[in-house]
Write a protein that holds these residues in place. Structure first.
Motif, PDB file in Angstrom:
ATOM      1  N   ALA A  57      23.048  26.986  25.664  1.00  0.00           N
ATOM      2  CA  ALA A  57      24.002  28.088  25.585  1.00  0.00           C
ATOM      3  C   ALA A  57      24.055  28.886  26.878  1.00  0.00           C
ATOM      4  O   ALA A  57      25.101  29.412  27.268  1.00  0.00           O
ATOM      5  CB  ALA A  57      23.631  29.006  24.422  1.00  0.00           C
ATOM      6  N   GLN A  58      22.888  28.993  27.557  1.00  0.00           N
ATOM      7  CA  GLN A  58      22.855  29.766  28.784  1.00  0.00           C
ATOM      8  C   GLN A  58      23.415  29.002  29.970  1.00  0.00           C
ATOM      9  O   GLN A  58      23.998  29.594  30.882  1.00  0.00           O
ATOM     10  CB  GLN A  58      21.410  30.187  29.085  1.00  0.00           C
ATOM     11  CG  GLN A  58      20.851  31.195  28.100  1.00  0.00           C
ATOM     12  CD  GLN A  58      19.425  31.580  28.438  1.00  0.00           C
ATOM     13  OE1 GLN A  58      18.822  31.056  29.374  1.00  0.00           O
ATOM     14  NE2 GLN A  58      18.873  32.494  27.660  1.00  0.00           N
ATOM     15  N   ASN A  59      23.220  27.690  29.958  1.00  0.00           N
ATOM     16  CA  ASN A  59      23.610  26.874  31.104  1.00  0.00           C
ATOM     17  C   ASN A  59      24.984  26.227  30.912  1.00  0.00           C
ATOM     18  O   ASN A  59      25.164  25.044  31.130  1.00  0.00           O
ATOM     19  CB  ASN A  59      22.559  25.788  31.361  1.00  0.00           C
ATOM     20  CG  ASN A  59      21.215  26.374  31.719  1.00  0.00           C
ATOM     21  OD1 ASN A  59      21.148  27.433  32.323  1.00  0.00           O
ATOM     22  ND2 ASN A  59      20.146  25.689  31.341  1.00  0.00           N
ATOM     23  N   THR A  60      25.947  27.002  30.451  1.00  0.00           N
ATOM     24  CA  THR A  60      27.297  26.465  30.301  1.00  0.00           C
ATOM     25  C   THR A  60      27.923  26.263  31.673  1.00  0.00           C
ATOM     26  O   THR A  60      27.753  27.080  32.587  1.00  0.00           O
ATOM     27  CB  THR A  60      28.155  27.442  29.490  1.00  0.00           C
ATOM     28  OG1 THR A  60      28.084  28.738  30.089  1.00  0.00           O
ATOM     29  CG2 THR A  60      27.625  27.544  28.064  1.00  0.00           C
ATOM     30  N   ASP A  61      28.650  25.171  31.850  1.00  0.00           N
ATOM     31  CA  ASP A  61      29.291  24.868  33.139  1.00  0.00           C
ATOM     32  C   ASP A  61      30.415  25.845  33.417  1.00  0.00           C
ATOM     33  O   ASP A  61      31.218  26.155  32.540  1.00  0.00           O
ATOM     34  CB  ASP A  61      29.840  23.430  33.114  1.00  0.00           C
ATOM     35  CG  ASP A  61      28.717  22.404  33.027  1.00  0.00           C
ATOM     36  OD1 ASP A  61      27.603  22.730  33.474  1.00  0.00           O
ATOM     37  OD2 ASP A  61      28.967  21.300  32.504  1.00  0.00           O
ATOM     38  N   LYS A  62      30.457  26.312  34.657  1.00  0.00           N
ATOM     39  CA  LYS A  62      31.527  27.209  35.081  1.00  0.00           C
ATOM     40  C   LYS A  62      32.425  26.494  36.082  1.00  0.00           C
ATOM     41  O   LYS A  62      31.969  25.650  36.859  1.00  0.00           O
ATOM     42  CB  LYS A  62      30.941  28.475  35.712  1.00  0.00           C
ATOM     43  CG  LYS A  62      30.156  29.338  34.730  1.00  0.00           C
ATOM     44  CD  LYS A  62      29.692  30.634  35.376  1.00  0.00           C
ATOM     45  CE  LYS A  62      28.972  31.526  34.368  1.00  0.00           C
ATOM     46  NZ  LYS A  62      28.555  32.819  34.976  1.00  0.00           N
ATOM     47  N   THR A  63      33.695  26.832  36.062  1.00  0.00           N
ATOM     48  CA  THR A  63      34.666  26.215  36.958  1.00  0.00           C
ATOM     49  C   THR A  63      34.637  26.914  38.312  1.00  0.00           C
ATOM     50  O   THR A  63      34.918  28.123  38.398  1.00  0.00           O
ATOM     51  CB  THR A  63      36.089  26.305  36.369  1.00  0.00           C
ATOM     52  OG1 THR A  63      36.092  25.694  35.072  1.00  0.00           O
ATOM     53  CG2 THR A  63      37.091  25.627  37.273  1.00  0.00           C
ATOM     54  N   PRO A  64      34.303  26.182  39.411  1.00  0.00           N
ATOM     55  CA  PRO A  64      34.284  26.815  40.734  1.00  0.00           C
ATOM     56  C   PRO A  64      35.698  26.992  41.281  1.00  0.00           C
ATOM     57  O   PRO A  64      36.488  26.040  41.319  1.00  0.00           O
ATOM     58  CB  PRO A  64      33.468  25.829  41.576  1.00  0.00           C
ATOM     59  CG  PRO A  64      33.658  24.505  40.905  1.00  0.00           C
ATOM     60  CD  PRO A  64      33.822  24.787  39.438  1.00  0.00           C
ATOM     61  N   VAL A  65      36.041  28.194  41.682  1.00  0.00           N
ATOM     62  CA  VAL A  65      37.363  28.486  42.227  1.00  0.00           C
ATOM     63  C   VAL A  65      37.220  29.369  43.465  1.00  0.00           C
ATOM     64  O   VAL A  65      36.243  30.108  43.608  1.00  0.00           O
ATOM     65  CB  VAL A  65      38.269  29.201  41.203  1.00  0.00           C
ATOM     66  CG1 VAL A  65      38.544  28.310  40.009  1.00  0.00           C
ATOM     67  CG2 VAL A  65      37.653  30.511  40.753  1.00  0.00           C
ATOM     68  N   ALA A  66      38.211  29.287  44.349  1.00  0.00           N
ATOM     69  CA  ALA A  66      38.304  30.170  45.509  1.00  0.00           C
ATOM     70  C   ALA A  66      39.414  31.179  45.255  1.00  0.00           C
ATOM     71  O   ALA A  66      40.457  30.829  44.682  1.00  0.00           O
ATOM     72  CB  ALA A  66      38.588  29.364  46.775  1.00  0.00           C
ATOM     73  N   VAL A  67      39.205  32.411  45.643  1.00  0.00           N
ATOM     74  CA  VAL A  67      40.158  33.485  45.380  1.00  0.00           C
ATOM     75  C   VAL A  67      40.508  34.169  46.700  1.00  0.00           C
ATOM     76  O   VAL A  67      39.623  34.435  47.533  1.00  0.00           O
ATOM     77  CB  VAL A  67      39.580  34.505  44.379  1.00  0.00           C
ATOM     78  CG1 VAL A  67      40.584  35.611  44.121  1.00  0.00           C
ATOM     79  CG2 VAL A  67      39.205  33.815  43.094  1.00  0.00           C
ATOM     80  N   VAL A  68      41.767  34.462  46.851  1.00  0.00           N
ATOM     81  CA  VAL A  68      42.244  35.097  48.080  1.00  0.00           C
ATOM     82  C   VAL A  68      42.816  36.476  47.765  1.00  0.00           C
ATOM     83  O   VAL A  68      43.697  36.597  46.897  1.00  0.00           O
ATOM     84  CB  VAL A  68      43.328  34.240  48.769  1.00  0.00           C
ATOM     85  CG1 VAL A  68      43.838  34.939  50.041  1.00  0.00           C
ATOM     86  CG2 VAL A  68      42.778  32.860  49.109  1.00  0.00           C
ATOM     87  N   SER A  86      37.770  34.030  49.622  1.00  0.00           N
ATOM     88  CA  SER A  86      38.278  33.442  50.866  1.00  0.00           C
ATOM     89  C   SER A  86      39.145  34.453  51.598  1.00  0.00           C
ATOM     90  O   SER A  86      39.814  35.284  50.971  1.00  0.00           O
ATOM     91  CB  SER A  86      39.093  32.175  50.575  1.00  0.00           C
ATOM     92  OG  SER A  86      38.277  31.171  49.997  1.00  0.00           O
ATOM     93  N   ASP A  87      39.154  34.353  52.925  1.00  0.00           N
ATOM     94  CA  ASP A  87      39.909  35.308  53.746  1.00  0.00           C
ATOM     95  C   ASP A  87      41.395  34.997  53.810  1.00  0.00           C
ATOM     96  O   ASP A  87      42.213  35.892  54.016  1.00  0.00           O
ATOM     97  CB  ASP A  87      39.344  35.334  55.173  1.00  0.00           C
ATOM     98  CG  ASP A  87      37.898  35.799  55.209  1.00  0.00           C
ATOM     99  OD1 ASP A  87      37.529  36.591  54.315  1.00  0.00           O
ATOM    100  OD2 ASP A  87      37.150  35.355  56.092  1.00  0.00           O
ATOM    101  N   SER A  88      41.756  33.725  53.598  1.00  0.00           N
ATOM    102  CA  SER A  88      43.161  33.339  53.729  1.00  0.00           C
ATOM    103  C   SER A  88      43.461  32.165  52.814  1.00  0.00           C
ATOM    104  O   SER A  88      42.545  31.520  52.278  1.00  0.00           O
ATOM    105  CB  SER A  88      43.476  32.951  55.179  1.00  0.00           C
ATOM    106  OG  SER A  88      42.710  31.812  55.561  1.00  0.00           O
ATOM    107  N   PRO A 107      47.607  34.670  46.118  1.00  0.00           N
ATOM    108  CA  PRO A 107      48.743  35.539  45.773  1.00  0.00           C
ATOM    109  C   PRO A 107      50.075  34.805  45.935  1.00  0.00           C
ATOM    110  O   PRO A 107      50.251  33.992  46.836  1.00  0.00           O
ATOM    111  CB  PRO A 107      48.621  36.694  46.773  1.00  0.00           C
ATOM    112  CG  PRO A 107      47.219  36.618  47.303  1.00  0.00           C
ATOM    113  CD  PRO A 107      46.853  35.171  47.270  1.00  0.00           C
ATOM    114  N   ASP A 108      51.028  35.086  45.041  1.00  0.00           N
ATOM    115  CA  ASP A 108      52.363  34.485  45.105  1.00  0.00           C
ATOM    116  C   ASP A 108      53.322  35.434  44.405  1.00  0.00           C
ATOM    117  O   ASP A 108      53.366  35.507  43.169  1.00  0.00           O
ATOM    118  CB  ASP A 108      52.366  33.110  44.443  1.00  0.00           C
ATOM    119  CG  ASP A 108      53.688  32.371  44.654  1.00  0.00           C
ATOM    120  OD1 ASP A 108      54.671  33.004  45.118  1.00  0.00           O
ATOM    121  OD2 ASP A 108      53.747  31.160  44.345  1.00  0.00           O
TER     122      ASP A 108
END
Length: 368
Positions: A57-68, A86-88, A107-108
């Motif tokens: 329950a503690q080690n649930t997989d998380k989705t890696p994402v980059a955010v700008v 991320s910077d850009s 952003p869009d």
């Protein structure tokens, strides 16, 4: 000529005789390798299931994402994401291309949400679901117990009581018939009262069963503490205490029934013919509690039935659906039923123990 008076040793009291038989039952079981191995396997399975379930329950997989930039506001409060800033847009795109992240949120202004997702070959389906717009939700009962947790708690209480009752109950029945078949019971009855013989068997096996429950409870507490499931542990505190009380009295009720019904036959092959009704009294309430743990009416009724109260009442206490006085009333009913059963069982046991050959009918056993 002088004569030396020899005093005959005093016969043991009923309490002493009962403890002698109980001690004999304890010694026989604790010296049995099969009993020790099966108990060890059961305890290992209980602890392993709690620890593995907690870590899973503690080690649930998380989705890696980059955010700008301002796109980070769109995922504020969203669980299940491993966020990299991320910077850009170009930097975020590079992270997607080299496989560091599964997708980038940028952003869009041309979209209603004000963000866009950049992925390599496909967009993670879980990510789209996390970012989907949903209306605000208001829960009328935010304290309600998770149905899955409620089912697992009911299953846990029911399984522990069912396995202990069947394991030790069948052992009592087999020992009674074995002593009767080998005529050992005649030697025992010449030294101690019949009531003490029955009481000792019940007390000895009850101590073993209650000890097993205590160890299982301790291991469960250790497992829940190790895995950090403190919320579940705090909710199970009082229900476990009540379960121990109900189990102690409820097992004595079943043990007396198993011993009494087993004394009505003289061969191991015939045990099932008399103990089957007792087995059904254990199995039917167990399955009803498991299958109807989400039905308040059925669960309330079962919490007052002596054979299912040890499971149903602790489950209701965990769910918070029982008033403070209900477990006291249920425990009182169980105690009265147990006393009546012990009296009837003792009568059956005493009238059937020395009768060999064909199965003793219930009416004959009660009349003597």
């Amino acid at each position: 000529m002088t004569t030396t008076a020899r005093t005959r040793p005093a016969a043991p009291s009923l309490a002493q005789s009962t403890w002698l038989v109980a001690e004999r039952e304890l010694t026989m079981r604790l010296r049995s390798k099969a009993f020790l191995i099966s108990t060890g396997i059961l305890l290992a399975l209980v602890l392993a299931s709690i620890v593995i379930g907690g870590f899973a329950a503690q080690n649930t997989d998380k989705t890696p994402v980059a955010v700008v930039g301002v796109a980070a506001q769109s995922i504020a409060g969203v669980d299940g994401l491993e966020v990299t800033d991320s910077d850009s847009v170009e930097a975020a795109t590079a992270l997607v291309e080299n496989g560091t992240v599964d997708a980038a949120i940028v952003p869009d202004g041309s979209t209603p949400l004000g963000i866009a997702i950049i992925a390599d070959t496909e967009v993670p389906s879980s990510l789209v679901g996390m970012l989907s717009m949903a209306p605000p939700v208001q829960l009328l009962d935010d304290s309600a117990t998770n149905p899955l947790i409620a089912y697992l708690v009911a299953l846990g209480f029911g399984l522990v009581f069912f396995m202990s009752a069947m394991t030790f109950g069948s052992t009592i029945a087999q020992n009674v018939v074995e002593e009767k078949q080998t005529r050992v019971v005649e030697i025992l009855m010449s030294a101690i009262p019949v009531h003490a013989l029955l009481a000792g068997k019940v007390v000895g096996n009850s101590i073993l069963a209650f000890g097993q429950i205590a160890v299982i409870s301790a291991l469960s507490i250790i497992g829940l503490t190790i895995t950090g499931q403190t919320d579940l542990l705090s909710g199970l505190g009082m229900p476990i205490v009540w379960f121990a009380l109900f189990f102690a009295i409820g097992f004595i009720l079943l043990a007396a029934l198993f011993a009494a019904t087993a004394s009505m036959v003289s061969r191991q092959e015939d045990i099932g013919s008399t103990t089957t009704p007792v087995t059904m009294l254990v199995m039917l309430p167990y399955f009803l509690v498991i299958f109807f743990n989400d039905n308040p009416t059925v669960l309330a009724i079962m919490s007052y039935v002596p054979f299912s109260a040890p499971v149903a009442m602790p489950v209701r206490l965990f769910l918070g659906s029982a008033e403070w006085w209900e477990p006291l009333l249920s425990l009182a009913l169980l105690t009265v039923t147990t006393l009546v059963t012990i009296w009837l069982g003792s009568r059956i046991y005493q009238n059937s123990l020395l009768r060999m050959g064909a199965r003793v009918k219930l009416g004959e056993a009660l009349r003597g």
